[in-house]
Design a protein around this motif. Structure first.
Motif, PDB file in Angstrom:
ATOM      1  N   VAL A  64       0.834  -1.205   0.000  1.00 58.66           N
ATOM      2  CA  VAL A  64       0.000   0.000   0.000  1.00 58.66           C
ATOM      3  C   VAL A  64       0.872   1.259   0.000  1.00 58.66           C
ATOM      4  O   VAL A  64       0.601   2.203  -0.733  1.00 58.66           O
ATOM      5  N   LEU A  65       1.938   1.260   0.786  1.00 54.36           N
ATOM      6  CA  LEU A  65       2.816   2.431   0.835  1.00 54.36           C
ATOM      7  C   LEU A  65       3.577   2.619  -0.480  1.00 54.36           C
ATOM      8  O   LEU A  65       3.779   3.756  -0.923  1.00 54.36           O
ATOM      9  N   ALA A  66       3.978   1.526  -1.110  1.00 50.89           N
ATOM     10  CA  ALA A  66       4.663   1.641  -2.403  1.00 50.89           C
ATOM     11  C   ALA A  66       3.728   2.239  -3.451  1.00 50.89           C
ATOM     12  O   ALA A  66       4.131   3.104  -4.239  1.00 50.89           O
ATOM     13  N   ARG A  67       2.483   1.791  -3.466  1.00 54.06           N
ATOM     14  CA  ARG A  67       1.497   2.356  -4.400  1.00 54.06           C
ATOM     15  C   ARG A  67       1.266   3.835  -4.090  1.00 54.06           C
ATOM     16  O   ARG A  67       1.155   4.667  -4.990  1.00 54.06           O
ATOM     17  N   TRP A  68       1.151   4.169  -2.817  1.00 55.86           N
ATOM     18  CA  TRP A  68       0.942   5.562  -2.398  1.00 55.86           C
ATOM     19  C   TRP A  68       2.087   6.438  -2.919  1.00 55.86           C
ATOM     20  O   TRP A  68       1.851   7.491  -3.502  1.00 55.86           O
ATOM     21  N   ASP A  69       3.312   5.966  -2.714  1.00 56.16           N
ATOM     22  CA  ASP A  69       4.472   6.746  -3.147  1.00 56.16           C
ATOM     23  C   ASP A  69       4.520   6.897  -4.664  1.00 56.16           C
ATOM     24  O   ASP A  69       4.820   7.968  -5.174  1.00 56.16           O
ATOM     25  N   ARG A  70       4.231   5.825  -5.397  1.00 55.77           N
ATOM     26  CA  ARG A  70       4.239   5.894  -6.868  1.00 55.77           C
ATOM     27  C   ARG A  70       3.171   6.851  -7.375  1.00 55.77           C
ATOM     28  O   ARG A  70       3.422   7.653  -8.255  1.00 55.77           O
TER      29      ARG A  70
END
Length: 77
Positions: A64-70
């Motif tokens: 979820v955090l990787a998607r948020w950052d992208r």
């Protein structure tokens, strides 16, 4: 398909929308919590996982955090 790919056409299923839980997870990360601590906090707050199935774990939080950052241009990797 190879020609379409070379033209930049995205093949396959479109990505799912960013889960609402991503913002909360990012807020908790900004407070300095670890992935395990974020997972525990989201579980305690009864925030549903992206699939709506099972408990929060470190890998769910990381995803979820990787998607948020992208998608938000957060710059974190």
């Amino acid at each position: 398909m190879a020609a379409a790919r070379q033209r930049g056409v995205r093949l396959g299923r479109p990505p799912a929308p960013l889960p609402a839980s991503a913002q909360r997870a990012a807020e908790l990360r900004d407070q300095g919590l670890s992935l395990a601590q974020i997972a525990a906090a989201l579980e305690a707050e009864r925030v549903p996982t992206p699939t709506g199935k099972g408990p929060w774990g470190k890998s769910n939080v990381q995803y979820v955090l990787a998607r948020w950052d992208r998608e938000r241009g957060g710059g974190r990797q």
